[in-house]
Design an enzyme around this catalytic site. Structure first.
Site, short mmCIF file in Angstrom:
data_model
loop_
_atom_site.label_atom_id
_atom_site.label_comp_id
_atom_site.label_asym_id
_atom_site.label_seq_id
_atom_site.Cartn_x
_atom_site.Cartn_y
_atom_site.Cartn_z
CB VAL A 215 34.71 40.74 39.04
CG1 VAL A 215 35.72 40.59 37.91
CG2 VAL A 215 33.71 41.84 38.72
CB CYS A 216 35.44 35.15 39.44
SG CYS A 216 34.12 34.69 38.32
CG ASN A 217 40.67 34.15 37.16
OD1 ASN A 217 41.01 35.25 36.76
ND2 ASN A 217 41.37 33.47 38.05
N GLY B 36 34.06 32.42 36.54
CA GLY B 36 32.69 32.41 37.02
C GLY B 36 32.24 31.07 37.61
CB THR C 114 32.25 33.62 41.32
OG1 THR C 114 33.68 33.65 41.43
CG2 THR C 114 31.71 34.88 41.92
#
Length: 103
Positions: free
Chosen positions: A9-11, A13, A16
């Site tokens: 999970v990221c802001n 993607g 990541t």
């Protein structure tokens, strides 16, 4: 062993997605069946329970408590080690995910 499903999970993607590729490469070297996907927080919240583990990028660590509540204790949720994330060390992130899944 069944295919493992790891959600990052990221802001947005972007960075990541590089980590996803590095984790896939490490899994292939270890002959592990792995599905690893990166998505933003809002999307992830809706599909949490479909994964074996949810790992947050350090930039969204403030979302940890909310995701842990949403996972209802059914899926482990952890923040990715900042150094491993910064160096895009997919092997270390994969190793940590496996440790948690196999606890």
């Amino acid at each position: 062993m069944n295919e493992m499903k790891i959600l990052l999970v990221c802001n947005a993607g972007m960075s990541t997605s590089i980590l996803v590729r590095e984790m896939e490469k490490a899994a292939k070297e270890q002959q592990l069946e792995l599905e690893v996907t990166a998505m933003g927080f809002t999307q992830a919240e809706k599909v949490l329970l479909d994964w074996d583990i949810v790992m947050l990028g350090p930039q969204v660590r403030h979302q940890l408590t909310g995701l842990q509540k949403a996972a209802e204790g059914k899926v482990p949720v952890e923040v990715i080690n900042m150094r491993d994330y910064g160096m895009m060390n997919g092997a270390n992130v994969l190793k940590r995910a496996l440790e948690i899944i196999n606890e």
